[in-house]
Design a protein around this motif. Structure first.
Motif, PDB file in Angstrom:
ATOM      1  N   ARG A  62       0.818  -1.216   0.000  1.00 23.32           N
ATOM      2  CA  ARG A  62       0.000   0.000   0.000  1.00 23.32           C
ATOM      3  C   ARG A  62       0.850   1.264   0.000  1.00 23.32           C
ATOM      4  N   THR A  96      -4.831  -4.357   3.624  1.00 21.53           N
ATOM      5  CA  THR A  96      -6.060  -4.615   4.375  1.00 21.53           C
ATOM      6  C   THR A  96      -6.822  -3.323   4.655  1.00 21.53           C
ATOM      7  N   THR A  97      -6.230  -2.172   4.270  1.00 25.12           N
ATOM      8  CA  THR A  97      -6.859  -0.889   4.574  1.00 25.12           C
ATOM      9  C   THR A  97      -7.308  -0.121   3.340  1.00 25.12           C
ATOM     10  N   LYS A  99      -9.289   0.599   0.184  1.00 29.03           N
ATOM     11  CA  LYS A  99     -10.579   0.105  -0.300  1.00 29.03           C
ATOM     12  C   LYS A  99     -10.860   0.511  -1.742  1.00 29.03           C
ATOM     13  N   GLU A 100     -10.547   1.740  -2.104  1.00 28.14           N
ATOM     14  CA  GLU A 100     -10.859   2.245  -3.435  1.00 28.14           C
ATOM     15  C   GLU A 100      -9.608   2.885  -4.040  1.00 28.14           C
ATOM     16  N   ASP A 110      -7.067  -9.355  -1.367  1.00 29.38           N
ATOM     17  CA  ASP A 110      -7.565  -9.676  -0.032  1.00 29.38           C
ATOM     18  C   ASP A 110      -6.441 -10.247   0.833  1.00 29.38           C
TER      19      ASP A 110
END
Length: 205
Positions: A62, A96-97, A99-100, A110
């Protein structure tokens, strides 16, 4: 079927944190960001271009995804394989954080099924599923034997602090050297292919 490759900039003491700039990653109080910049030369650029020419998709953590997303859309150049491929090829983000994801084409993998998802993506590719930076993800992949090939660019600088690629407690693994070169600035570029578990022995008398 593709292969998963990991390309990383390392200091002499194995640090991979924040190679590109002072504000890139200050976690843990790291103060030496941008340590690659004084050594960037033509040979480094040529090797990086060769790597990106082989990309089929990217797998990023991320934090690295967000760093790239803040830079590469504003520096797009269809003639540059680094910019062109990063902006246009599929990107898979292990998070895991998130989303978009705003910088596409991107898919969040996932965390609960990350290993099987990575294998599925790699097996469906023609070309390389490339990991760049993404320190925690890189360590996670290495610990699970998911990396097929390593490109290590070792810079002639010792930092003494920062996140390292190979932490204590890593999985003992043997590699085969498949390529090596040195740039004019003293960057040692090594490409390794995994060979399985490390072997051990004793020298004879």
């Amino acid at each position: 079927m593709g292969k998963l490759t990991l390309t990383t900039f390392l200091s002499l003491d194995g640090v991979m944190q924040a190679p590109g700039g002072p504000e890139e990653d200050t976690s843990g109080g790291f103060e030496y960001g941008g340590w690659v910049v004084p050594y960037a030369d033509e040979g480094m650029g040529e090797f990086v271009t060769e790597v990106f020419d082989r990309a089929g998709a990217f797998l990023l953590g991320r934090k690295t995804y967000e760093i790239f997303a803040a830079y590469w859309p504003r520096h797009d150049d269809p003639a540059d394989p680094v910019a062109a491929n990063l902006n246009r090829l599929p990107k898979y983000v292990a998070s895991t954080t998130l989303k978009e994801p705003s910088w596409g084409p991107a898919t969040v993998l996932d965390g609960e099924h990350l290993q099987s998802e990575v294998v599925r993506v790699k097996d469906g590719l023609e070309g390389e599923l490339q990991v760049h930076g993404s320190g925690q993800l890189a360590q996670w992949l290495l610990a699970r034997d998911l990396v097929d090939e390593l490109n290590l660019l070792v810079f002639p600088v010792f930092l003494g602090a920062g996140r390292r690629l190979f932490p204590t407690g890593g999985l003992p693994t043997a590699f085969e050297l498949t390529g090596s070169r040195t740039t004019s600035a003293g960057i040692a570029v090594h490409t390794y292919r995994t060979r399985g578990r490390a072997a051990f022995g004793t020298f004879g008398e």
